[in-house]
Design a protein around this motif. Structure first.
Motif, mmCIF file in Angstrom:
data_model
loop_
_atom_site.group_PDB
_atom_site.id
_atom_site.type_symbol
_atom_site.label_atom_id
_atom_site.label_comp_id
_atom_site.label_asym_id
_atom_site.label_seq_id
_atom_site.Cartn_x
_atom_site.Cartn_y
_atom_site.Cartn_z
ATOM 1 N N ALA A 37 -52.158 6.123 1.616
ATOM 2 C CA ALA A 37 -52.365 4.718 1.261
ATOM 3 C C ALA A 37 -52.255 3.867 2.519
ATOM 4 O O ALA A 37 -51.691 4.299 3.526
ATOM 5 N N GLU A 124 -53.367 5.468 -2.690
ATOM 6 C CA GLU A 124 -54.376 6.423 -2.229
ATOM 7 C C GLU A 124 -55.692 6.222 -2.995
ATOM 8 O O GLU A 124 -56.773 6.311 -2.429
ATOM 9 N N PHE A 189 -51.039 12.846 -1.138
ATOM 10 C CA PHE A 189 -49.816 12.449 -1.834
ATOM 11 C C PHE A 189 -49.822 12.809 -3.319
ATOM 12 O O PHE A 189 -48.790 12.831 -3.943
ATOM 13 N N SER A 204 -44.262 10.556 2.057
ATOM 14 C CA SER A 204 -44.991 11.166 3.183
ATOM 15 C C SER A 204 -45.772 12.396 2.747
ATOM 16 O O SER A 204 -46.111 13.252 3.572
ATOM 17 N N GLY A 205 -46.037 12.497 1.447
ATOM 18 C CA GLY A 205 -46.642 13.709 0.888
ATOM 19 C C GLY A 205 -48.064 14.002 1.334
ATOM 20 O O GLY A 205 -48.556 15.108 1.121
ATOM 21 N N SER A 206 -48.741 13.056 1.978
ATOM 22 C CA SER A 206 -50.114 13.361 2.417
ATOM 23 C C SER A 206 -50.140 14.444 3.494
ATOM 24 O O SER A 206 -51.133 15.152 3.627
HETATM 25 N N1 ASP Z 1 -48.488 6.984 0.702
HETATM 26 C C1 ASP Z 1 -47.440 7.952 0.546
HETATM 27 C C2 ASP Z 1 -46.125 7.409 1.068
HETATM 28 O O1 ASP Z 1 -46.069 6.284 1.537
HETATM 29 C C3 ASP Z 1 -47.788 9.261 1.156
HETATM 30 C C4 ASP Z 1 -47.939 9.288 2.648
HETATM 31 O O2 ASP Z 1 -47.947 8.248 3.286
HETATM 32 O O3 ASP Z 1 -48.074 10.390 3.209
HETATM 33 O O4 ASP Z 1 -45.137 8.084 0.987
#
Ligand code: ASP
Ligand code: ADP
Ligand code: MG
Length: 462
Positions: A37, A124, A189, A204-206
């Motif tokens: 995102a 996302e 994500f 941070s799942g992406s």
């Molecule tokens: N948008 C999600 C988050 O802020 C996934 C990512 O940034 O990887 O955690």
């Protein structure tokens, strides 16, 4: 290639992303892209969904929808002016869906883990079509897929779900045929359960999505594009002379990310490691910098310690009692009680007297952990359970520590000289990580002291 929140924060950043992709596309590279995102959007969604069930009115919803609309529509207009009529209505429709779901949460006064995952995946959902349109604008064919369509089927553990073992075959089948003709732009994500219920992979799942997709399609390499030049000797926000580390092993990055190095999601190495795929971490805004390469076995390096990290939101639990000494089953009782309540234990240390076991858990799990352990007090298995929120865990990472005597001595001597009291120490049998617990306020200083002690700001090849 995965692009993080800062890399897609606005149309200018997306321009840099498209430059990178165009260059590789022109070379004939087959690319799959994972996007997260826009920076800050997931936080906004988490924040509103947490507030809605207890807020008196729903007046927060309109301003949020309006700000998401303004931000995404202006990004679209600037990044892909020729696609406003095609992609604009998709964004408007998604915003309308989000609007309705947020009102439903407010009306029901209930946010289930399932509805929360659905809501927070909208960052996302709103962004991926814009990146795809920006590629099309440059004449590069692209296809948008959500995590589920890309084949990421996960466990049902909402908010922290993990990819199921049979993902590879599904991802291969869905993504491979697209690669020949166009660039799939996949929403990071998120995934879905076997029943098609939307799940998310944790903050941070992406990064994890990229690794799952990379392993699924048997990619030659997985590239994580972010806003720093690579993985550094420590968080550059804490250590201003932190340096980029040219090469790390899978194991080292797993240890670092598990202990809070925000640069990578803790699970993101697993899929790459399973398929032995090289991972690179690079800077979207400085693409000629070589970044960090992550491989199974890195070249021999004279450095014993490579990097340091610390994790703040943890709590310590000290479990004491003379009756624990020499009594089989105490550890089982403690860890079963915690496991039954799904409390993840991050660090364990037992005194050799056996009268004390110390644990580190996520601060958010502390209350549940205490409840889980209280029957052990009444059953006389342990005498006292003391909790401490004012702690943080520091990890010293480097596979050069394996079999190298004296590193522990150097660490604790340096901390002692700096007057930092160490409360708990733990070293896994892999020996690539020595971690310890100090008072929360001592965390950044402990990292600075050790950064100096191991000369981590000096050039790696010096
Ligand atoms: N948008 C999600 C988050 O802020 C996934 C990512 O940034 O990887 O955690
Ligand atoms: P993205 O949105 O690209 O996923 P993140 O903000 O999740 O980016 O992660 C990148 C940030 O991680 C960097 O800006 C940096 O502040 C932070 N960080 C923490 N520890 C480290 C480290 N050891 N090396 C590099 N960056 C780190
Ligand atoms: Mg990230």
């Amino acid at each position: 290639m995965k692009f993080g929140g800062t890399s897609v924060a606005d149309s200018k950043c997306i321009g840099s992303v498209v430059d990178i992709l165009e260059q590789h596309h022109k070379k004939g590279d087959e690319l799959a892209v994972v996007v997260s995102a826009q920076r800050g959007v997931t936080d906004q969604l988490i924040d509103i969904s947490a507030r809605l069930p207890s807020s008196k009115d729903a007046s927060d919803i309109e301003p949020l929808i309006k700000s998401l609309q303004t931000r995404h529509m202006s990004t679209l207009e600037e990044a892909a002016p020729g696609f406003i009529h095609e992609v604009g209505p998709i964004i408007e429709e998604r915003l309308q869906d989000l609007h309705n779901i947020l009102h439903a949460v407010h009306n029901l006064r209930e946010l289930t883990p399932r509805s929360k995952d659905y809501i927070i995946s909208y960052g996302e959902r709103l962004l991926a079509p814009i990146v795809a349109a920006a590629l099309e604008q440059r004449g590069i064919p692209s296809v948008v897929l959500d995590g589920c369509e890309a084949g990421i089927v996960t466990s049902t553990q909402h908010g922290e779900s993990t990819a199921l073992p049979d993902c590879d075959e599904r991802i291969q089948r869905r993504i491979r045929p697209i690669l020949k003709k166009s660039i799939p732009v996949i929403m990071g994500f998120m995934g879905c359960t076997q029943d098609g219920i939307v799940t998310t992979l944790g903050r941070s799942g992406s990064d994890y999505s990229a690794s799952i997709i990379g392993a699924g399609i048997d990619a030659n390499e997985i590239w994580i594009w972010t806003d720093v030049d690579g993985i550094m000797t420590s968080d550059p926000r804490v250590i201003n002379n932190a340096r980029v580390i040219p090469e790390l092993s899978y194991l080292e990055v797993m240890e670092l990310s598990y202990f809070g190095a925000k640069v990578m999601h803790p699970r993101s190495i697993e899929p790459a490691m399973r398929k032995n795929i090289l991972v690179r971490v690079k800077n979207t805004f400085n693409p000629t910098h070589p970044g960090t390469v992550i491989v199974r076995h890195q070249r021999p390096d004279h450095r014993v310690v490579k990097a340091l990290t610390y994790i703040e939101k943890v709590a310590a639990i000290n479990i004491n009692g003379a009756q624990m000494i020499g009594r089989p089953g105490v550890a089982k009782a403690i860890f079963s009680a915690l496991a039954d309540r799904e409390v993840n234990v991050m660090m364990i240390s037992q005194g050799s007297s056996e009268a004390n076991i110390s644990l580190i858990v996520d601060e958010a799990h502390l209350d549940i952990a205490s409840q889980a352990l209280s029957p052990l007090l009444s059953q006389g298995i342990v005498r006292e359970v003391i909790q401490n929120r004012n702690v943080c865990a520091v990890a010293v990472v480097g596979s050069g520590m394996v079999g190298a005597p004296g590193t522990g001595g150097r660490i604790f001597t340096a901390l002692g000289k700096a007057g930092i009291n160490v409360m708990i120490i733990s070293q896994g049998s892999c020996e690539a990580n020595i971690s310890f617990v100090v008072r929360q306020e001592d965390g950044p200083r402990a990292v600075r002291v050790l950064h100096d002690e191991f000369c981590l700001s000096e050039a790696i090849d010096a």
